[in-house]
Design a protein around this motif. Structure first.
Motif, PDB file in Angstrom:
ATOM      1  N   THR A 299      -0.015  -9.082  -5.666  1.00 14.10           N
ATOM      2  CA  THR A 299       0.429  -7.725  -5.319  1.00 14.10           C
ATOM      3  C   THR A 299       0.253  -7.523  -3.823  1.00 14.10           C
ATOM      4  O   THR A 299      -0.815  -7.801  -3.281  1.00 14.10           O
ATOM      5  CB  THR A 299      -0.418  -6.676  -6.073  1.00 14.10           C
ATOM      6  N   TYR A 300       1.318  -7.069  -3.168  1.00  9.87           N
ATOM      7  CA  TYR A 300       1.170  -6.756  -1.737  1.00  9.87           C
ATOM      8  C   TYR A 300       1.483  -5.282  -1.527  1.00  9.87           C
ATOM      9  O   TYR A 300       2.319  -4.695  -2.217  1.00  9.87           O
ATOM     10  CB  TYR A 300       2.073  -7.655  -0.891  1.00  9.87           C
ATOM     11  N   SER A 301       0.800  -4.710  -0.555  1.00  9.64           N
ATOM     12  CA  SER A 301       0.840  -3.262  -0.377  1.00  9.64           C
ATOM     13  C   SER A 301       1.042  -2.949   1.107  1.00  9.64           C
ATOM     14  O   SER A 301       0.086  -2.960   1.886  1.00  9.64           O
ATOM     15  CB  SER A 301      -0.480  -2.707  -0.906  1.00  9.64           C
ATOM     16  N   PHE A 302       2.316  -2.793   1.491  1.00  8.85           N
ATOM     17  CA  PHE A 302       2.687  -2.463   2.884  1.00  8.85           C
ATOM     18  C   PHE A 302       3.711  -1.336   2.819  1.00  8.85           C
ATOM     19  O   PHE A 302       4.531  -1.297   1.906  1.00  8.85           O
ATOM     20  CB  PHE A 302       3.356  -3.679   3.560  1.00  8.85           C
ATOM     21  N   ASN A 303       3.703  -0.460   3.796  1.00  7.14           N
ATOM     22  CA  ASN A 303       4.731   0.582   3.856  1.00  7.14           C
ATOM     23  C   ASN A 303       5.990  -0.046   4.470  1.00  7.14           C
ATOM     24  O   ASN A 303       6.189  -0.012   5.691  1.00  7.14           O
ATOM     25  CB  ASN A 303       4.257   1.752   4.718  1.00  7.14           C
ATOM     26  N   TYR A 331       5.991 -11.955  -5.519  1.00 12.85           N
ATOM     27  CA  TYR A 331       4.927 -10.939  -5.496  1.00 12.85           C
ATOM     28  C   TYR A 331       5.509  -9.597  -5.940  1.00 12.85           C
ATOM     29  O   TYR A 331       6.713  -9.379  -5.901  1.00 12.85           O
ATOM     30  CB  TYR A 331       4.384 -10.805  -4.071  1.00 12.85           C
ATOM     31  N   SER A 332       4.634  -8.708  -6.356  1.00 13.55           N
ATOM     32  CA  SER A 332       5.056  -7.324  -6.658  1.00 13.55           C
ATOM     33  C   SER A 332       4.587  -6.415  -5.539  1.00 13.55           C
ATOM     34  O   SER A 332       3.448  -6.536  -5.085  1.00 13.55           O
ATOM     35  CB  SER A 332       4.417  -6.851  -7.960  1.00 13.55           C
ATOM     36  N   GLY A 333       5.489  -5.527  -5.114  1.00  5.54           N
ATOM     37  CA  GLY A 333       5.097  -4.548  -4.103  1.00  5.54           C
ATOM     38  C   GLY A 333       4.534  -3.307  -4.781  1.00  5.54           C
ATOM     39  O   GLY A 333       5.044  -2.860  -5.807  1.00  5.54           O
ATOM     40  N   ARG A 334       3.409  -2.812  -4.268  1.00  5.30           N
ATOM     41  CA  ARG A 334       2.839  -1.551  -4.750  1.00  5.30           C
ATOM     42  C   ARG A 334       2.393  -0.762  -3.506  1.00  5.30           C
ATOM     43  O   ARG A 334       1.677  -1.303  -2.675  1.00  5.30           O
ATOM     44  CB  ARG A 334       1.599  -1.801  -5.622  1.00  5.30           C
ATOM     45  N   LEU A 348     -10.110  -5.114  -8.151  1.00  2.92           N
ATOM     46  CA  LEU A 348     -10.109  -5.512  -9.563  1.00  2.92           C
ATOM     47  C   LEU A 348      -9.029  -6.544  -9.886  1.00  2.92           C
ATOM     48  O   LEU A 348      -9.201  -7.389 -10.753  1.00  2.92           O
ATOM     49  CB  LEU A 348      -9.909  -4.266 -10.452  1.00  2.92           C
ATOM     50  N   ARG A 349      -7.881  -6.489  -9.148  1.00  2.00           N
ATOM     51  CA  ARG A 349      -6.767  -7.370  -9.517  1.00  2.00           C
ATOM     52  C   ARG A 349      -6.404  -8.363  -8.421  1.00  2.00           C
ATOM     53  O   ARG A 349      -5.538  -9.221  -8.650  1.00  2.00           O
ATOM     54  CB  ARG A 349      -5.512  -6.494  -9.802  1.00  2.00           C
ATOM     55  N   GLY A 350      -6.947  -8.199  -7.226  1.00  2.00           N
ATOM     56  CA  GLY A 350      -6.564  -9.094  -6.131  1.00  2.00           C
ATOM     57  C   GLY A 350      -5.288  -8.619  -5.456  1.00  2.00           C
ATOM     58  O   GLY A 350      -4.620  -7.696  -5.926  1.00  2.00           O
ATOM     59  N   GLY A 351      -4.947  -9.255  -4.324  1.00  2.00           N
ATOM     60  CA  GLY A 351      -3.746  -8.879  -3.587  1.00  2.00           C
ATOM     61  C   GLY A 351      -4.080  -8.639  -2.126  1.00  2.00           C
ATOM     62  O   GLY A 351      -5.152  -9.025  -1.642  1.00  2.00           O
ATOM     63  N   ILE A 352      -3.163  -8.015  -1.410  1.00  2.00           N
ATOM     64  CA  ILE A 352      -3.356  -7.746   0.015  1.00  2.00           C
ATOM     65  C   ILE A 352      -2.740  -6.403   0.387  1.00  2.00           C
ATOM     66  O   ILE A 352      -1.687  -6.021  -0.124  1.00  2.00           O
ATOM     67  CB  ILE A 352      -2.748  -8.887   0.882  1.00  2.00           C
TER      68      ILE A 352
END
Ligand SMILES: O=P(O)(O)OC[C@H]1O[C@](O)(COP(=O)(O)O)[C@@H](O)[C@@H]1O
Length: 423
Positions: A299-303, A331-334, A348-352
């Motif tokens: 999971t990656y989390s960027f605007n 990857y899934s974006g959130r 809890l789930r990992g990612g960046i």
């Protein structure tokens, strides 16, 4: 009337003896009416009678040690009497660590007062649309951001709880222009930095928000000898505003997540622990013990609305994440617009998660002292990594309270992969 005082962290020096005003003080500020948590007539908890009794049934929590039982022979019958289910609460957890010498009594009190502020904020957020506490306060903070009503109220709650703890000397808040000294009567040694409501843009849409805090000890070489009545020289003054310490000096840090659950997560330097608020009796219950962030996470989390403003190397990295992997799944974006929510999911789930600099904000959007450093401390305690793209976040010493920094934070291998793209 707010009187201005300079604080040494061990006491106060009237501003007249310092060359300029350094701090505002927490004087008698307005208090906001709060219903007691879990008040049966107002609680949102289920109204069945059972919900107001302290539960004796096993709690389906992630962390429940098997019940202890004592077998006694009563006449010809054997009976197994359950002694208790050792459900651990934040209060008992803090006392246990104080007794084992991991933290001192003063830090225990500071952490407990922060958890009290968070409970009150959780209650206000839950009812904000009912009690007309959504929307703008009509003021702008030093960062030029429109303050929400709950930004201001939550800041007051934090200040009030820290002041009455009697163990806090100086605070620095996203919602305070300058560091604030606790007046001598209530002053203590600790320096507390916090963002009272992180993700405040989410308040009015009832989406995820959080509070972030970090606690430093007094910067020993900066304590001024109160008997020394010589005028404060520049170096000493600079020392006094030693709230600007690197994250590597943190003694404790954490956040409170306000989402479908209210989760108080902290580290005192020996791992990361999360406590979920049980609204039926208003206590934080240990539900996640010694959290270890997964080494990788998809999971990656960027605007990505800022994609065109980013550095080419970062764009290449994001393009890579979107390529379908060998299994076809990329990857899934959130992106939920709340750092606390992104970090909690990642623990809890990992990612960046990344909030990079861009053409218009040279240092990104997030503040180093009371957002990035506490979160980086937590993630490193859980085995993850946090960088500004060039150096470890915890190694950066802020030059001013509201300094911003780019941040890339999360699973160790995901951050390392990003660092290779940015090299
Ligand atoms: O709007 P952007 O630039 O994507 O930044 C979103 C980030 O800003 C924040 O909302 C910080 O905002 P606050 O000012 O409400 O603390 C983070 O919670 C979030 O991760």
């Amino acid at each position: 009337m707010r009187s201005f005082m300079a604080a040494t962290g061990t006491g106060t020096i009237p501003a007249s003896s310092s060359s300029h005003i350094l701090f505002s003080s927490i004087s008698q500020r307005r208090h906001y009416p709060l219903l007691p948590w879990g008040n049966p007539t107002h609680s949102t908890a289920p109204t069945s009678a059972a919900s107001f009794r302290y539960r004796t049934t096993p709690r389906p929590a992630a962390v429940v040690t098997p019940p202890t039982t004592k077998t006694t022979d009563v006449g010809s019958e054997r009976s197994e009497k359950r002694e208790f289910y050792p459900i651990e609460h934040l209060t008992t957890w803090l006392l246990k660590h104080e007794q084992s010498g991991d933290i001192d009594a003063e830090l225990t009190i500071v952490l407990s007062s922060i958890s009290l502020a968070c409970k009150q904020i959780a209650s206000l957020l839950q009812r904000s649309s009912i009690t007309n506490l959504t929307g703008a306060h009509g003021t702008i903070n030093i960062q030029g951001e429109d303050q929400k009503k709950l930004d201001v109220i939550s800041n007051e709650l934090f200040c009030s709880c820290l002041r009455s703890s009697g163990r806090t000397g100086i605070i620095a808040s996203e919602e305070e222009d300058v560091p604030v000294a606790v007046e001598e009567t209530y002053s203590g040694n600790y320096i507390v930095v916090f963002d009272p409501i992180d993700g405040s843009a989410n308040i009015d849409t009832a989406l995820t928000t959080g509070s972030i805090f970090g606690i430093y000890g007094p910067d020993k070489q900066c304590l001024v000898d109160l008997d020394d009545d010589s005028p404060l020289d520049e170096a000493k003054e600079r020392c006094i505003i030693s709230v600007c310490q690197p994250g590597s000096n943190l003694l404790a840090a954490g956040y409170c997540l306000y989402s479908s659950s209210v989760v108080f997560t902290l580290s005192i330097g020996k791992g990361v622990f999360a406590f979920t608020l049980d609204p039926t009796y208003g206590e934080f219950v240990l539900t996640h013990e010694n959290i270890q962030i997964p080494k990788t996470g998809k999971t990656y989390s960027f605007n990505e609305g800022n994609y065109d403003l980013w550095d080419e190397k970062l764009k290449n990295y994001l393009d890579h994440l979107r390529q379908p992997g060998p299994s076809g799944k990329s990857y899934s974006g959130r992106y939920i617009g709340c750092l606390v929510g992104e970090i909690h999911r990642m623990l809890l789930r990992g990612g960046i998660y990344g909030n990079p600099d861009n053409k218009y904000s040279k240092n990104g959007n997030l503040r180093l002292l009371y957002e990035c450093a506490p979160m980086s401390y937590l993630v490193e305690q859980a085995g993850g990594k946090a960088t500004d793209g060039r150096q470890r976040i915890l190694d950066i010493t802020p030059s001013e309270v509201h300094q911003r920094t780019p941040i890339f934070i999360g699973s160790a291998e995901e951050v390392e992969k990003l660092e290779k793209y940015l090299a």
